[in-house]
Design an enzyme around this catalytic site. Sequence first.
Site, short mmCIF file in Angstrom:
data_model
loop_
_atom_site.label_atom_id
_atom_site.label_comp_id
_atom_site.label_asym_id
_atom_site.label_seq_id
_atom_site.Cartn_x
_atom_site.Cartn_y
_atom_site.Cartn_z
N TYR A 137 -73.25 -34.23 -24.75
CA TYR A 137 -73.62 -35.09 -25.87
C TYR A 137 -72.52 -36.04 -26.29
CZ TYR A 137 -77.85 -32.30 -26.52
OH TYR A 137 -79.06 -31.68 -26.33
N LYS A 187 -73.06 -21.14 -17.80
CA LYS A 187 -73.56 -21.12 -16.43
C LYS A 187 -72.36 -21.17 -15.48
CE LYS A 187 -77.06 -21.17 -13.50
NZ LYS A 187 -77.82 -19.93 -13.25
N ASP A 220 -79.73 -19.18 -18.13
CA ASP A 220 -81.09 -18.93 -17.66
C ASP A 220 -81.50 -17.48 -17.95
OD1 ASP A 220 -79.06 -18.33 -15.85
OD2 ASP A 220 -80.28 -18.69 -14.08
N ASP A 244 -78.52 -26.37 -27.78
CA ASP A 244 -79.67 -27.15 -28.23
C ASP A 244 -80.97 -26.54 -27.70
OD1 ASP A 244 -81.21 -29.13 -29.34
OD2 ASP A 244 -80.42 -30.76 -28.12
N ASP A 248 -83.95 -23.67 -29.84
CA ASP A 248 -85.37 -23.96 -30.03
C ASP A 248 -86.23 -22.80 -29.54
OD1 ASP A 248 -84.87 -26.35 -31.23
OD2 ASP A 248 -85.74 -27.61 -29.68
#
Length: 370
Positions: A137, A187, A220, A244, A248
């Site tokens: 970002y 990751k 994941d 982010d 959610d």
Amino acid sequence: MRSHSIAVLPGDGVGPEVTAAALEVLDAAQDAFGFTTERTDVPLGAEHYLRTGELLTPDLVERLRAHDAILFGAIGSPQAPPGVLERGIILALRGAMQQAVNLRPVRLYPGVPTPVAGLTPQRCDLVVVRENTEGSYVAEGSAVHRGTSAWTAVQESVNTWYAVERAVDFAFRLASVRRGRLTLCHKTNVLVEAGALWSAVVEEVGRRYPDVETDYVHVDAMCMHLPVSPERFDVVVTDNLFGDIVTDLGAVLQGGLGVAASGNLHLGGRAPSMFEPVHGSAPDIAGRGWANPAGACLSLAMMLGHLGEGEAAAAVEGATAQVLAELPALAGAGMGASTGELGGRIAAAVAQRPAVENSLMSQLAQVMSP
């Protein structure tokens, strides 16, 4: 009497509606807990941009910097070009105020419906600490041959020890006043260099907090574990992009985006933190009274905890949870009451000082209070 200076940015769509409800709740909290606030309304958002062409100006940054906290509604409009408001206001504010951490609680309150079968409130009480100024970002990138079959895009992700350490140290501090468990989510098997930096920071900072247990999960795998066994997590620390997305998913567990709160935290005492519901401006229902103000009220509770008003923070959280449990539906006309009416009900409940066990909002007062 304690007093706090608040910049109020209602924004667009349902933002002004849920913000008005949160301010009514703030009035009740002030009366019940003996503090005051000075509030400054700031016109910033899509409507202001479309009228004036202004986004976040240097003058406005300095005006906002003079406040103790920012209460944000929502921004967005179909009339605004994609990305302009997100980069020119939200990301710009986070960067200008060095809001190092985005804090997102994932908590299922008693009586609130969840789409996850068999999930109980006892199993769902965690918080995600998201690094808030770097990663993907940073908005740095380039493209060549745009509009042709050779169109090539490069999007950069930046990770510095400095920014990662700020977020990780805060996560450890929060874990130390919660259940003493911290999970790094990344990751590392693919993003090897960034993952190595994050892992090294967690290892080094962890030495300062010997009573906090640490573990690791791939992002994941987190998307699998979170809906199935959220009880395995207490404080999760992760990078900007992963945070982010994961938060959610977490919002779904707790009943949807309408009940999800967030805080963008400045950790250095030189600029305000910003608190906002995560549901967005929802222009399709603006003005209909169908927006659930719970996300805004829980964001307000988080703001009060950040300002050191721990008892008020816990009461606002408890009042919001109490009213949520009474609703026949969590959004739209099915709620059985308008946005403003629900704000009034939450405000009335604050005076009863309803208790919330293990309140994140009051824990913030221990970790973040000035």
